[in-house]
Design a protein around this motif. Structure first.
Motif, PDB file in Angstrom:
ATOM      1  N   TYR A  30       0.895  -1.211  -0.126  1.00 35.52           N
ATOM      2  CA  TYR A  30       0.031  -0.166  -0.030  1.00 35.52           C
ATOM      3  C   TYR A  30       0.845   1.377   0.013  1.00 35.52           C
ATOM      4  CZ  TYR A  30      -3.729   3.169   0.938  1.00 35.52           C
ATOM      5  OH  TYR A  30      -5.064   4.068   0.943  1.00 35.52           O
ATOM      6  N   CYS A  32       0.777   5.638  -0.242  1.00 35.26           N
ATOM      7  CA  CYS A  32      -0.153   6.635  -0.061  1.00 35.26           C
ATOM      8  C   CYS A  32      -0.086   7.632  -1.197  1.00 35.26           C
ATOM      9  CB  CYS A  32       0.207   7.425   1.198  1.00 35.26           C
ATOM     10  SG  CYS A  32      -0.546   6.908   2.915  1.00 35.26           S
ATOM     11  N   CYS A 225      -7.247   5.398   4.072  1.00 34.80           N
ATOM     12  CA  CYS A 225      -6.371   4.580   3.624  1.00 34.80           C
ATOM     13  C   CYS A 225      -6.437   3.168   4.528  1.00 34.80           C
ATOM     14  CB  CYS A 225      -4.899   5.014   3.998  1.00 34.80           C
ATOM     15  SG  CYS A 225      -4.350   6.404   2.652  1.00 34.80           S
ATOM     16  N   HIS A 250      -0.374  10.796  10.087  1.00 32.39           N
ATOM     17  CA  HIS A 250      -1.451  10.029   9.070  1.00 32.39           C
ATOM     18  C   HIS A 250      -1.021   8.497   9.031  1.00 32.39           C
ATOM     19  CE1 HIS A 250      -3.549   8.948   5.681  1.00 32.39           C
ATOM     20  NE2 HIS A 250      -2.607   8.618   4.799  1.00 32.39           N
ATOM     21  N   HIS A 251       0.252   8.233   9.296  1.00 30.38           N
ATOM     22  CA  HIS A 251       0.254   6.511   9.168  1.00 30.38           C
ATOM     23  C   HIS A 251       0.092   6.059  10.718  1.00 30.38           C
ATOM     24  CE1 HIS A 251       3.177   6.698   5.457  1.00 30.38           C
ATOM     25  NE2 HIS A 251       1.547   6.763   5.162  1.00 30.38           N
ATOM     26  N   GLU A 254      -3.607   5.717  10.828  1.00 30.85           N
ATOM     27  CA  GLU A 254      -3.952   4.700  10.095  1.00 30.85           C
ATOM     28  C   GLU A 254      -3.737   3.285  10.859  1.00 30.85           C
ATOM     29  OE1 GLU A 254      -2.362   3.846   6.258  1.00 30.85           O
ATOM     30  OE2 GLU A 254      -2.171   6.055   5.688  1.00 30.85           O
TER      31      GLU A 254
HETATM   32 ZN    ZN Z   1      -2.336   7.032   3.414  1.00 32.06          ZN
END
Ligand code: ZN
Ligand code: AMP
Length: 470
Positions: A30, A32, A225, A250-251, A254
């Motif tokens: 994956y 981004c 995500c 962000h991560h 996630e």
């Molecule tokens: Zn992302």
């Protein structure tokens, strides 16, 4: 399963680790993707060149790779702190177009940039705005698990309920509480708590808003995500990539959503982050002006592939400085490599697998060691310059390496022959030409030999004799 002999640096563990995918021959990857409110810059492109090199290397190792790159076309706010305007809404308001029109335009431009840079197509390229139901579904799972709370402006994830929240980026949550304003969003319990769903402001008509069990509004940026990763890759993934700036918010968010929502750990086996492309003073040079995008570069006459070559000269975890000198050096390097590859295209006959094997091993070993592209490029140049390898072996090796490098060495047009200019040498070349015209071959040969001793070759062209260094 055992180790693949490949090691990658894992941001979560802060060290290199053997790469062990969930399934032996398959990789779930994956990466981004872009927020499509404007053109991406060449720094952003570094992140996709990195994941493309990773993907190509894994394919060359015999893995079947499924890559997802998302398109963020809703919910990415101007600030990381769940405040400020949505980037898409802002761009739409400024240009007078719909959010869809803007998203379509910049998604297309991003795809064109990637294609020009030789990036392989992702297997899935989902848009956040087309996965609202999936995002709501994940939000409901988190709600059922007791992780969410409601405040005036939206539904938030309570990070204090997820003990591993600080793990990925080594965060200091208590320190954050001291330095960040908790009241940036009224009612947030901790500055790190993040929006799962934001309510449409009463009386304000957004371009993009949807109904949800919590009320009308739009998803928080991070949710897409996790929701799209589980849809296309399943509840656990092998590698997640992105720029290093994404790790701490962000991560991290996630991970919180995915591990709490799907009940898994670790959600991601290997977190791989590229360092930044540094624009320095931003100006490439006074005469060349600012360069931010790939079209700025092509507008100045560079081949997009020269930028891919530039990218390959630094390890992905090193900051890379972008400036005119470095770009010009990469441009020259790329042209030289293409010239060699083009010359070898005409070579016939088979090469020798036994002769090639040690070079392939060195190339492979460089990339198997946390994707060390500069070391792999050194092997490429050893082969390109070699005067001991046969032309057929050099041809085969360069083409094999290029499957991973993606520099289009099989097809790229060779640069036009470039000749040099220097008053002294131009004078000698003219003198030799005059001697030949006067049938004074002894003088003509003497001058040619002198130049030859300096490493200068004379080439007869339709425009008369020119010269270049050998
Ligand atoms: Zn992302
Ligand atoms: P964004 O559209 O801002 O989410 O950025 C897209 C990708 O580019 C993300 O993976 C970012 O981490 C990455 N990125 C942003 N700026 C840079 C930079 N200067 N150098 C390398 N990667 C970057």
């Amino acid at each position: 399963m055992g180790s693949s002999g490949i090691v990658f640096y894992n941001t979560r563990r802060k060290k290199k680790e053997p790469f062990r995918p969930i399934e032996p021959r398959r990789v779930r990857l994956y990466s981004c993707g872009p927020t499509v409110y404007g053109p991406v810059h060449i720094g952003n492109l570094r992140s996709w060149l990195f994941s493309d090199l990773l993907k190509r290397f894994l394919i060359s190792e015999g893995f079947s790779v499924t890559q997802v790159i998302n398109i963020t076309d809703v919910g990415h706010l101007v600030s990381d702190g769940d405040e400020g305007e949505d980037k898409m809404e802002l761009a739409a308001r400024r240009s007078g177009e719909s959010a869809e029109e803007i998203a379509a335009r910049y998604t297309e431009l991003w795809r064109q940039d990637r294609a020009a840079l030789g990036c392989l197509e992702p297997e899935h390229n989902p848009r956040a705005s087309e996965h609202i139901a999936e995002q709501i579904e994940l939000g409901q799972k988190l709600e059922a698990g007791g992780y969410l709370y409601r405040i005036e402006d939206g539904i938030y994830f309570d990070v204090s309920l997820f003990p591993r929240y600080t793990e990925l980026a080594g965060l200091d949550l208590e320190g954050q509480r001291d330095v960040q304003r908790i009241d940036a969003v009224k009612g947030k319990r901790h500055p790190a708590d993040f929006a799962i769903w934001k309510f449409a402001e009463p009386g304000v008509k957004r371009l993009q808003e949807w109904d949800s069990p919590w009320g009308r509004g739009f998803p928080g940026w991070h949710l897409e995500c996790s929701a799209m990763a589980v849809k296309y890759l399943g509840e656990k993934i092998d590698i997640h990539t992105g720029g290093i700036d994404l790790a701490s918010v962000h991560h991290t968010n996630e991970v919180a959503q995915s591990e709490c929502g799907f009940g898994v750990h670790p959600w991601v086996r290997h977190w791989m982050h590229n360092e930044f492309l540094d624009f320095g003073g931003e100006k490439m040079s006074k005469s060349k002006g600012n360069v931010r995008t790939l079209s700025d570069l092509t507008g100045r006459g560079y081949d997009p592939m020269a930028f891919r070559y530039f990218f390959l000269q630094a390890h992905y975890r090193q900051q890379q400085n972008f400036n005119a000198e470095a770009m010009d050096a990469a441009d020259t390097g790329y042209r030289r490599l293409v010239a060699v590859a083009a010359e070898l295209r005409g070579v016939e006959g088979p090469g020798s697998e036994a002769v090639q094997a040690p070079f392939k091993q060195r190339f492979r070993a460089a990339l198997a060691d946390d994707l060390n592209a500069p070391r792999a490029m050194a092997v490429v140049w050893d082969v390109a310059r070699s005067d001991t390898l046969s032309p057929a072996d050099r041809r085969d090796l360069l083409l094999a390496f290029d499957e991973v490098l993606g520099l289009d060495l099989a097809h790229a047009k060779p640069p036009a022959q470039e000749y040099e200019s220097d008053p002294r040498i131009d004078g000698l070349v003219a003198e030799r030409q005059a001697a030949r015209a006067g049938k004074d071959f002894a003088t003509a040969d003497r001058i040619r030999d002198e130049l030859d001793a300096e490493g200068i070759g004379i080439v007869d062209t339709p425009e008369g004799p020119r010269w270049r260094r050998k």
